[in-house]
Design a protein around this motif. Structure first.
Motif, PDB file in Angstrom:
ATOM      1  N   GLU A 190       0.632 -18.354  43.863  1.00  9.47           N
ATOM      2  CA  GLU A 190      -0.340 -17.281  44.089  1.00  9.47           C
ATOM      3  C   GLU A 190       0.274 -16.132  44.878  1.00  9.47           C
ATOM      4  OE1 GLU A 190      -4.755 -17.863  44.305  1.00  9.47           O
ATOM      5  OE2 GLU A 190      -4.268 -17.764  46.447  1.00  9.47           O
ATOM      6  N   VAL A 192      -0.722 -13.134  47.549  1.00 12.59           N
ATOM      7  CA  VAL A 192      -1.767 -12.678  48.463  1.00 12.59           C
ATOM      8  C   VAL A 192      -1.289 -11.450  49.223  1.00 12.59           C
ATOM      9  CG1 VAL A 192      -2.800 -14.972  48.711  1.00 12.59           C
ATOM     10  CG2 VAL A 192      -1.039 -14.246  50.333  1.00 12.59           C
ATOM     11  N   ALA A 198      -5.571 -12.072  50.883  1.00  9.68           N
ATOM     12  CA  ALA A 198      -6.438 -12.542  49.799  1.00  9.68           C
ATOM     13  C   ALA A 198      -5.694 -12.376  48.490  1.00  9.68           C
ATOM     14  CB  ALA A 198      -7.743 -11.741  49.769  1.00  9.68           C
ATOM     15  N   PRO A 199      -6.047 -13.166  47.472  1.00 11.44           N
ATOM     16  CA  PRO A 199      -5.353 -13.047  46.182  1.00 11.44           C
ATOM     17  C   PRO A 199      -5.559 -11.672  45.570  1.00 11.44           C
ATOM     18  CG  PRO A 199      -6.651 -15.064  46.295  1.00 11.44           C
ATOM     19  CD  PRO A 199      -7.031 -14.252  47.487  1.00 11.44           C
ATOM     20  N   ILE A 200      -4.562 -11.220  44.841  1.00  8.63           N
ATOM     21  CA  ILE A 200      -4.672  -9.975  44.091  1.00  8.63           C
ATOM     22  C   ILE A 200      -5.628 -10.187  42.938  1.00  8.63           C
ATOM     23  CG2 ILE A 200      -3.423  -8.389  42.563  1.00  8.63           C
ATOM     24  CD1 ILE A 200      -1.038  -8.634  44.364  1.00  8.63           C
ATOM     25  N   GLU A 201      -6.565  -9.283  42.796  1.00 10.53           N
ATOM     26  CA  GLU A 201      -7.527  -9.381  41.679  1.00 10.53           C
ATOM     27  C   GLU A 201      -6.868  -8.906  40.398  1.00 10.53           C
ATOM     28  OE1 GLU A 201     -10.478 -10.678  41.902  1.00 10.53           O
ATOM     29  OE2 GLU A 201     -10.481 -10.921  44.081  1.00 10.53           O
ATOM     30  N   ASP A 202      -7.091  -9.659  39.297  1.00  7.09           N
ATOM     31  CA  ASP A 202      -6.558  -9.250  37.994  1.00  7.09           C
ATOM     32  C   ASP A 202      -7.379  -8.104  37.407  1.00  7.09           C
ATOM     33  OD1 ASP A 202      -4.514 -11.097  38.096  1.00  7.09           O
ATOM     34  OD2 ASP A 202      -5.716 -12.658  37.133  1.00  7.09           O
TER      35      ASP A 202
END
Length: 202
Positions: A190, A192, A198-202
């Motif tokens: 993942e 971040v 926070a995770p990168i949004e696709d």
């Protein structure tokens, strides 16, 4: 022969251990040129001309996840051994455990009972606290901070200025962006970023 190659050469020079250094690089346009007075003799095929019992290799490459470890594995498969380059301006606890082929740049701190596995790159001014585990091929960017008990998986990348708080895990091949503050575990693979990370949004 890129940026980490120059850094390793500086580390060796400060320790008075640069007399027999050569560079190999698969960029043919560099062959026959020099890096701060040391010749680039050719590509990795040049290693076969060296005596395996006498030559030791460090993989001074840090730009792309996993590449340093894959190159190191090929070198080991050919019968060469790895050496580590640790800047004499860094501090390594007597109880820390270090693998082979690690690079520690200037002014980094490795705390008590930390475990640094093979082919790990710790850039400049990094703080690695007690009981941290850096698995094989991990990279920690400049000015990053890993609090006590953090575990960083193999081929994971911690970006410049990032902070990982106590007792968290950054999974294998995960990527922590520059300046991120990691407040929860990062799953394998993942990416971040941000504060909190926070995770990168696709």
């Amino acid at each position: 022969a890129g940026e980490q190659g120059r850094v390793v050469l500086d580390i060796l020079r400060r320790g008075g251990k640069d007399e027999d250094v050569i560079f190999v690089d698969d960029d043919e346009s560099l062959w026959g040129t020099e890096v701060n007075g040391k010749e680039i003799v050719g590509g990795k095929g040049e290693l076969e001309k060296l005596e395996k019992e006498e030559a030791r290799v460090v993989v001074a490459f840090g730009d792309e996840q996993g590449v340093r470890m894959r190159i190191a594995d090929r070198i080991l498969d050919r019968g060469f051994s790895l050496f580590s380059a640790i800047d004499n301006r860094s501090t390594v606890s007597d109880s820390a455990t270090l693998g082979e082929g690690v690079i520690f740049n200037a002014e980094s701190y490795i705390g008590p009972d930390a475990e640094v596995c093979d082919v790990v790159l710790v850039d400049s001014a990094v703080s690695i606290s007690h009981d941290v585990i850096l698995e094989r091929g991990a990279t920690v960017g400049p000015n990053a901070t890993l609090a006590g008990g953090v575990q960083v998986g193999s081929d994971a990348y911690i970006g410049a200025g990032a902070t990982v708080i106590d007792d968290l895990t950054v999974g294998e091949e995960a990527f922590v962006g520059a300046g991120a503050v990691v407040t929860s575990d990062v799953p394998e693979g993942e990416t971040v970023v941000g504060v909190p990370a926070a995770p990168i949004e696709d």
